[in-house]
Design an enzyme around this catalytic site. Structure first.
Site, PDB file in Angstrom:
ATOM      1  N   TYR A 142      32.202  -2.212  42.839  1.00 60.29           N
ATOM      2  CA  TYR A 142      31.679  -3.416  42.482  1.00 60.29           C
ATOM      3  C   TYR A 142      32.491  -4.266  41.237  1.00 60.29           C
ATOM      4  O   TYR A 142      32.409  -3.566  40.096  1.00 60.29           O
ATOM      5  CB  TYR A 142      30.097  -3.479  42.574  1.00 60.29           C
ATOM      6  CG  TYR A 142      29.415  -4.779  42.041  1.00 60.29           C
ATOM      7  CD1 TYR A 142      29.218  -5.890  43.079  1.00 60.29           C
ATOM      8  CD2 TYR A 142      28.983  -5.085  40.903  1.00 60.29           C
ATOM      9  CE1 TYR A 142      28.676  -7.023  42.739  1.00 60.29           C
ATOM     10  CE2 TYR A 142      28.231  -6.198  40.447  1.00 60.29           C
ATOM     11  CZ  TYR A 142      28.219  -7.214  41.609  1.00 60.29           C
ATOM     12  OH  TYR A 142      27.850  -8.624  41.189  1.00 60.29           O
ATOM     13  N   ASP A 237      38.684  -1.505  35.995  1.00 57.18           N
ATOM     14  CA  ASP A 237      37.344  -2.183  35.636  1.00 57.18           C
ATOM     15  C   ASP A 237      36.598  -1.497  34.986  1.00 57.18           C
ATOM     16  O   ASP A 237      35.923  -0.481  35.559  1.00 57.18           O
ATOM     17  CB  ASP A 237      36.529  -2.806  37.268  1.00 57.18           C
ATOM     18  CG  ASP A 237      35.624  -3.507  36.843  1.00 57.18           C
ATOM     19  OD1 ASP A 237      34.980  -3.537  35.814  1.00 57.18           O
ATOM     20  OD2 ASP A 237      34.811  -4.072  37.734  1.00 57.18           O
ATOM     21  N   LYS A 265      29.549  -5.408  29.076  1.00 56.07           N
ATOM     22  CA  LYS A 265      28.295  -4.580  28.702  1.00 56.07           C
ATOM     23  C   LYS A 265      28.302  -3.940  27.084  1.00 56.07           C
ATOM     24  O   LYS A 265      27.834  -4.565  26.518  1.00 56.07           O
ATOM     25  CB  LYS A 265      28.235  -3.416  29.642  1.00 56.07           C
ATOM     26  CG  LYS A 265      28.102  -3.965  31.245  1.00 56.07           C
ATOM     27  CD  LYS A 265      27.244  -2.843  32.150  1.00 56.07           C
ATOM     28  CE  LYS A 265      27.632  -3.550  33.532  1.00 56.07           C
ATOM     29  NZ  LYS A 265      26.546  -4.308  34.010  1.00 56.07           N
TER      30      LYS A 265
HETATM   31  N1  HOZ Z   1      23.837  -4.394  40.175  1.00 58.20           N
HETATM   32  C1  HOZ Z   1      23.579  -4.448  38.515  1.00 58.20           C
HETATM   33  C2  HOZ Z   1      24.094  -3.296  37.892  1.00 58.20           C
HETATM   34  N2  HOZ Z   1      24.855  -2.366  38.650  1.00 58.20           N
HETATM   35  C3  HOZ Z   1      22.377  -4.918  38.166  1.00 58.20           C
HETATM   36  C4  HOZ Z   1      22.403  -5.693  36.967  1.00 58.20           C
HETATM   37  C5  HOZ Z   1      20.968  -6.365  36.631  1.00 58.20           C
HETATM   38  O1  HOZ Z   1      20.126  -6.542  37.279  1.00 58.20           O
HETATM   39  O2  HOZ Z   1      20.794  -6.523  35.303  1.00 58.20           O
END
Ligand code: HOZ
Length: 426
Positions: A142, A237, A265
């Site tokens: 992703y 990424d 992050k």
């Molecule tokens: N899918 C996101 C982490 N892989 C979630 C991010 C979030 O909800 O803060």
């Protein structure tokens, strides 16, 4: 009705699904999301003042634990001088220099406000620099929610059992080739068929959005050699893995060097930030130097940059990642031991401060393996642990995160709770 349930009901009236990011809604595990009131170190407290050991850590950024005093101080001091200028600052140079110093493949870097922006911009840059349209991505990886990347994407989308997003015209993904993660042969075949049209390969070099899935030996090396042979840009990424699995991300561990890297992050220490950087000859294609447009009012935001610089400085302390890796392995090995003791098919894996838990015997090599895990066991485990005050990701397709504040007592408390919960799975 519990206070969390009350808040969820209220949130659902004003916010679609009651959340600002889908996985938070607990749809794949059922039950009521916990509304966070405050957090400190390895813990957060919900709206009912119940304390949890937190293994999400804001999905990675809280590597120093929540509300680290030095990071909070840096944010407070920066805020006093203004929240956003939309003009250059000296601190931006400092964080750019830090990123360049820490990650050798990054020669120049540009800041954004999120990981999605970073990956979207890196792909535009790769297309602009090569004059080609096609991109390769991998099933289960992703890269944020830009249109051309929402093709069988992982995480929240998987949780909803919906492999692509509505609202993305088929034409927008017509140039995106999707190959199984760890399928080196598939990559070679794609290059053999479309080599002169492929602008870039984008990969989470250690996937973290279909749970943690590591690359098999030779996979990343094949991506590197195919990109080099065909003049395509290799994008790592490292939004999730950057400064999380080790001081130089996955590229430092595997020795495979990308042309461009995306980060977010951890580099914001909990504040919204993203970055993409790499080879100067490629980066020079970005406006105002080149014809690839990319911009942002909050890019290089002074408060986010202050949090990021302080976080990166603290991460540079000798032995930080060794200690983090030891604590994370204590957790995963302890969980595997508990599961074995109770006869529950289970495996776990980790790298630095990032880990995966799988309700199957073998660690997965790709999305199909992750999907083959026992989802009912996962749900029961998730809720059992939540009751015991331990908060894991509410989806079997997410990785977990340990901070340097997860000391032995915290890990032991987690394993004690896990022993209790694994017993109920048998
Ligand atoms: N899918 C996101 C982490 N892989 C979630 C991010 C979030 O909800 O803060």
């Amino acid at each position: 009705m519990s206070r969390n349930a009350e808040l969820f009901e209220r949130a659902s009236r004003s916010i679609p699904g009651g959340v600002n990011s889908p996985v938070r809604a607990f749809r794949s595990v059922g039950g009521t999301p916990r509304f966070v009131a405050r957090a400190k170190g390895p813990h957060f407290w919900d709206a009912e003042d119940k304390r949890y050991i937190d293994y999400i850590g804001s999905w990675g950024p809280a590597i120093l634990g929540h509300a680290h005093p030095e990071v909070v101080k840096a944010v407070q001091e920066a805020a006093v001088h203004g929240l956003s200028y939309g003009a250059p600052t000296e601190a931006e140079i400092e964080i750019a220099e830090l990123l360049i110093e820490r990650i050798p493949s990054i020669e120049q870097v540009r800041l954004t406000s999120s990981g999605t922006e970073a990956t979207m911009s890196a792909i535009r840059l790769a297309r602009g620099a090569t004059g080609r349209n096609k991109i390769i991505k991998f099933e289960g990886c992703y890269h944020g929610h830009a249109d051309s990347l929402l093709v069988k994407a992982g995480s929240g989308l998987l949780t909803f059992g919906n492999p692509t997003s509505a609202g993305v015209p088929p034409e927008f993904v017509a140039h995106t080739i999707v190959i199984d993660f760890n399928d080196a042969q598939g990559v070679q075949e794609a290059f053999a068929a479309h080599g002169k049209d492929i602008a870039c390969v984008i990969v989470e070099p250690m996937a973290g959005n279909m749970n943690l899935v590591k690359p098999v030996p030779g996979f990343l090396e094949t991506l590197r050699s195919e990109c080099t042979a065909h003049g395509a840009v290799l994008i790592f990424d490292e939004v999730m893995t950057g400064f999380r699995v080790g001081p130089q991300g996955v590229q430092g561990i595997t020795g495979v060097t990308p042309d461009l890297t995306t980060l977010a992050k951890v580099i914001g220490g909990g504040m919204p930030i993203g970055a993409f950087g790499g080879r100067t000859d490629i980066m020079q294609n970005i406006a105002p130097m080149g014809a690839v447009y990319q911009a942002g009012t909050l890019s290089g935001n002074p408060v986010a940059v202050a949090a990021g610089i302080t976080t990166l400085r603290l991460l540079g302390e000798p032995g930080f990642y060794d200690r983090l890796g030891v604590q994370t392995r204590k957790l995963t090995e302890g969980l595997m031991q508990c599961a074995r003791a109770h006869g529950v098919p289970f495996s776990a894996d980790s790298e630095g401060g990032m880990f995966g838990m799988y309700f199957r015997e073998q660690v997965p090599k790709g999305l199909n393996d992750v999907s083959a895990g026992n989802i009912e066991h996962f749900k029961t485990f998730f809720h059992g642990m939540l009751d015991q005050g331990v908060y894991f990701a509410p989806s079997a397709y997410e990785a977990g995160f340990v901070s340097c504040m997860h000391d032995d007592a915290i890990i032991e408390a987690t394993l004690k709770a896990a022993d209790h919960v694994f017993k109920t799975l048998n």
